[in-house]
Design an enzyme around this catalytic site. Structure first.
Site, PDB file in Angstrom:
ATOM      1  CE  LYS A  34      -0.060  -0.435   5.007  1.00  0.00           C
ATOM      2  NZ  LYS A  34      -0.845  -0.756   6.209  1.00  0.00           N
ATOM      3  NE  ARG A 130      -6.748   0.127  11.215  1.00  0.00           N
ATOM      4  CZ  ARG A 130      -5.511  -0.017  10.735  1.00  0.00           C
ATOM      5  NH1 ARG A 130      -4.632   0.962  10.846  1.00  0.00           N
ATOM      6  NH2 ARG A 130      -5.127  -1.131  10.154  1.00  0.00           N
ATOM      7  CG  HIS A 162      -4.040  -4.813  11.637  1.00  0.00           C
ATOM      8  ND1 HIS A 162      -2.918  -5.366  11.045  1.00  0.00           N
ATOM      9  CD2 HIS A 162      -3.738  -3.510  11.840  1.00  0.00           C
ATOM     10  CE1 HIS A 162      -1.990  -4.417  10.899  1.00  0.00           C
ATOM     11  NE2 HIS A 162      -2.465  -3.286  11.381  1.00  0.00           N
ATOM     12  NE  ARG A 218      -2.715  -8.159   7.452  1.00  0.00           N
ATOM     13  CZ  ARG A 218      -3.280  -8.616   8.573  1.00  0.00           C
ATOM     14  NH1 ARG A 218      -3.867  -9.802   8.593  1.00  0.00           N
ATOM     15  NH2 ARG A 218      -3.271  -7.879   9.663  1.00  0.00           N
ATOM     16  CE1 TYR A 260      11.983  32.131   3.175  1.00  0.00           C
ATOM     17  CE2 TYR A 260      11.965  29.735   3.148  1.00  0.00           C
ATOM     18  CZ  TYR A 260      11.780  30.950   2.502  1.00  0.00           C
ATOM     19  OH  TYR A 260      11.408  30.971   1.185  1.00  0.00           O
ATOM     20  CB  CYS A 307      13.456  26.001   2.344  1.00  0.00           C
ATOM     21  SG  CYS A 307      14.646  27.049   3.209  1.00  0.00           S
ATOM     22  CG  ASP A 309      11.297  24.290  -3.389  1.00  0.00           C
ATOM     23  OD1 ASP A 309      10.356  23.487  -3.505  1.00  0.00           O
ATOM     24  OD2 ASP A 309      11.175  25.530  -3.453  1.00  0.00           O
TER      25      ASP A 309
HETATM   26  C1  LIG Z   1      -0.053  -1.725   6.814  1.00  0.00           C
HETATM   27  C2  LIG Z   1      -0.640  -3.010   7.210  1.00  0.00           C
HETATM   28  C3  LIG Z   1       0.171  -4.127   7.445  1.00  0.00           C
HETATM   29  C4  LIG Z   1       1.678  -4.059   7.498  1.00  0.00           C
HETATM   30  O1  LIG Z   1       2.069  -3.518   8.738  1.00  0.00           O
HETATM   31  P1  LIG Z   1       3.625  -3.390   9.136  1.00  0.00           P
HETATM   32  O2  LIG Z   1       3.601  -2.888  10.520  1.00  0.00           O
HETATM   33  O3  LIG Z   1       4.211  -2.385   8.182  1.00  0.00           O
HETATM   34  O4  LIG Z   1       4.217  -4.722   8.996  1.00  0.00           O
HETATM   35  C5  LIG Z   1      -0.455  -5.333   7.684  1.00  0.00           C
HETATM   36  N1  LIG Z   1      -1.808  -5.437   7.708  1.00  0.00           N
HETATM   37  C6  LIG Z   1      -2.606  -4.367   7.508  1.00  0.00           C
HETATM   38  C7  LIG Z   1      -4.076  -4.537   7.555  1.00  0.00           C
HETATM   39  C8  LIG Z   1      -2.064  -3.118   7.279  1.00  0.00           C
HETATM   40  O5  LIG Z   1      -2.865  -2.068   7.096  1.00  0.00           O
END
Ligand SMILES: *Cc1c(COP(=O)(O)O)cnc(C)c1O
Length: 367
Positions: A34, A130, A162, A218, A260, A307, A309
């Site tokens: 992602k 969540r 998760h 994941r 700045y 800054c 850039d």
């Molecule tokens: C981003 C995400 C992950 C990966 O998490 P890490 O901490 O980067 O390993 C796994 N599962 C879900 C649902 C996520 O949104």
């Protein structure tokens, strides 16, 4: 090769990190790609993950899934964050697997007019608070899923959740969420569903909690070479280097204000270099007067404000000429973890903040 500011991404490091992760588990690896693969460039990174042994790819949005399919990536893709009203039929026909994270979402997916049953992963909220279906609604959720599967509208291929606190391995929420996930799997089982993929673990759980791997893991941040628990070394290699070429070098007399607001004033005659990357490129302005970059392999401080850039650095006694490469972070002495500390955040935010103006260049066998 010429560039002004670039993110150099070593795809061999990505593949090697996936292989390191695979060596630590019997579960299948579904890297999270992602957010443009945490800033590393979605498609080349996805291919490098598959080279390293990933079974498929995880993305947040349908748009990200589309980009993979449009580039010809045919591996399984799971999208887990979907608002109502999108073209789910097109996603299903493109063989994108979808998370059903609420009862409404499950019914919307089942109602999509696709030419095949939608492959779905049922998401339980086991304590993250969540996405996912809360425990009180699990029975109705899995019953509906079983009914829609029997009707040929969906195929339940996954059951997942998760973790909120996996980066603190001793946190009691981990055991509580694990126990809740087992109860969810029982609920799934009770209605006769047998999903191929049960998955719970992110990078931190993959690396620290082998009993929580189930069928699939994941990992995100670990794929990119960063430890989910800063300070703990898991043998991973940062894949991205953010670099820029000095535009100008000059000597400033003692007492000169720099950048700045003149928040820095030279105490002695000082050789400074102008480096063309700033907060629009993902260099956090909060690190003004605090961060250091690498110049010829040595640390050089940023003087004054960052800054939009550009930044000004103190060259000290390091011989510097226009065109010299300055590394903001990479696999060497200054990493995204250092920037995270200076900015008060995590490496994830530093990596995903690298601006669109910074050109991505991919090197390695998969490039
Ligand atoms: C981003 C995400 C992950 C990966 O998490 P890490 O901490 O980067 O390993 C796994 N599962 C879900 C649902 C996520 O949104």
């Amino acid at each position: 090769m010429s560039f002004q500011a670039e993110a150099l991404v070593d795809l061999d490091a990505i593949s090697a990190n996936v292989a390191v992760l695979a060596s630590r588990t019997d579960a299948a690896i579904l890297p999270a790609v992602k957010a443009d693969a945490y800033g590393h460039g979605l498609v080349p990174t996805a291919r490098a993950c598959l080279e390293g042994g990933a079974v498929g790819l995880g993305v947040a949005t349908l748009w990200e899934a589309w980009r993979l399919r449009a580039a010809g990536v045919t591996a399984p893709v799971l999208a887990w964050l979907i608002s109502p009203g999108l073209d789910l039929a097109a996603a299903v026909d493109a063989e994108v697997e979808l998370s059903a994270s609420s009862h409404e979402q499950l019914t919307e997916i089942a109602a999509a007019r696709a030419t095949r049953p939608a492959r779905i992963h049922l998401e339980a909220d086991t304590g993250m608070g969540r996405g996912g279906v809360p425990e009180a609604d699990w029975a109705r959720f899995v019953e509906t899923a079983a009914k829609e599967q029997a009707a040929g509208r969906v195929e339940v291929v996954g059951a997942w959740s998760h973790l909120a606190c996996a980066d603190e391995p001793g946190h009691p929420a981990n055991a509580a969420q694990h126990a809740a996930f087992l109860r969810f799997l029982d609920a799934v089982d009770a209605v006769g569903l047998t999903p191929r993929w049960r998955h719970l673990a992110n990078s931190a759980a993959l690396l620290t909690a082998p009993d929580r791997h189930f069928d699939m893991v994941r990992p995100g941040i670990a794929v990119y070479g960063y430890s989910p628990i800063p300070g703990r070394d898991f043998g991973l290699r940062p894949a991205m280097s953010v670099r820029a070429r000095v535009t100008q070098v000059k000597r400033l007399p003692a007492g000169s204000g720099v950048s700045y607001g003149h928040t820095f004033t030279t105490r002695r005659p000082t050789t400074v270099a102008v480096v063309p990357a700033g907060y629009a490129d993902g260099i956090p302005r909060s690190t003004s007067n605090r961060a250091e970059v690498l110049l010829s392999g040595r640390r050089a401080p940023i003087l004054g404000r960052v800054c939009m850039d550009q930044v000004v650095i103190d060259c000290g006694d390091i011989p510097t000429r226009p065109g010299e490469i300055v590394e903001f972070f990479g696999p060497g002495a200054v990493t995204a973890d250092d920037w995270a500390e200076w900015h008060g955040t995590i490496s994830y935010e530093i990596l995903t903040s690298v601006g669109a103006r910074v050109s991505r260049r991919h090197v390695g066998a998969a490039a």
